[in-house]
Design a protein around this motif. Sequence first.
Motif: not given
Length: 227
Positions: A66-91
Motif C-alpha cells: 500500500r505504498i507509492s514508490p517515492e515514499r519508501i524510506r530507509k528502515g522500512m520493512v516491506l512484504k515481498i511474496p515468496y510466490d510471485w505468480e500467486r501474488a499477482e493473481q490473488i487480490a
Amino acid sequence: MQKELMYRTVTVSCFFLFGMSSCTLMKDINVVKEVEPSFRLEKVEKGDTLWEMVGPRWKTVAKINRISPERIRKGMVLKIPYDWERAEQIAPVPSILPGRTGKLILIDLHAQTFGAYENGVLVLWGPISSASGRKECLDTRGKKQACETPTGTFCVTGKDKNHVSRKYPSPNGGSPMKYGIRFHGDYWIHAGALPGSPDSHGCIRVLHDDAEWLFSWTNRKTAIIIM
C-alpha cells in the motif's frame, strides 16, 4: 484456502433527481475472498528503490505494501511474496460480487484497498490511503478536528482531471488532486502519495495509474461503497 466475509454491498442503484445523484442499499451478501499468499520481510536500505529491490515486479510490491514508490524510506520493512505468480493473481478483495450489475467501486478502509467491479466481476484492484485520523482537518468554523473518511453508499457526483484542493494545505489550498472523482461533498478519489498507511485529510488517495484508469472507467451511475 478461502475465508468468508460479510459485505454490505449487494443491491445498489444510482438514480438522479434535480441533477443530484443518490444510491440506495438494500441487503447484505456473503462473498468469498482468497487468503493472501505468504511473504518474507525485507528491510529497505539507504538509497534503495523498489526497482532495485525487485525489478519489474515493483508495482506488485507497491500494491501489497500500500505504498507509492517515492515514499519508501530507509528502515522500512516491506512484504515481498515468496510466490510471485500467486501474488499477482490473488487480490485482497473479492473476485466476484454475485448478483451485481453495472459499475461499482468497493473501498475497504481496514484493508486500505479498493476493488472496481463491472457486473459483479473484479476488473481492477489497488491500494489506497484514507483519512489519517490526526486532528488536523478543519470543520465549517475553521476549527481543527480529526480527519475522517466518510463511510456508506455513494455515487460519482463529478469528475475533474486537474482538480486542485481549495482547502489543503491550509489556509488557501493548492494541493494537486489529479484525476479527481467526487463522491460526497468535497471528498474525492484522486491520485496521491501512499505512505503505506492512512494519511489523507479524508479523501481516498490511489496510485497515479489507478487514478487515471478509474477516471476513464467511471461514470455518474458508478456506485461507490466505503466500509
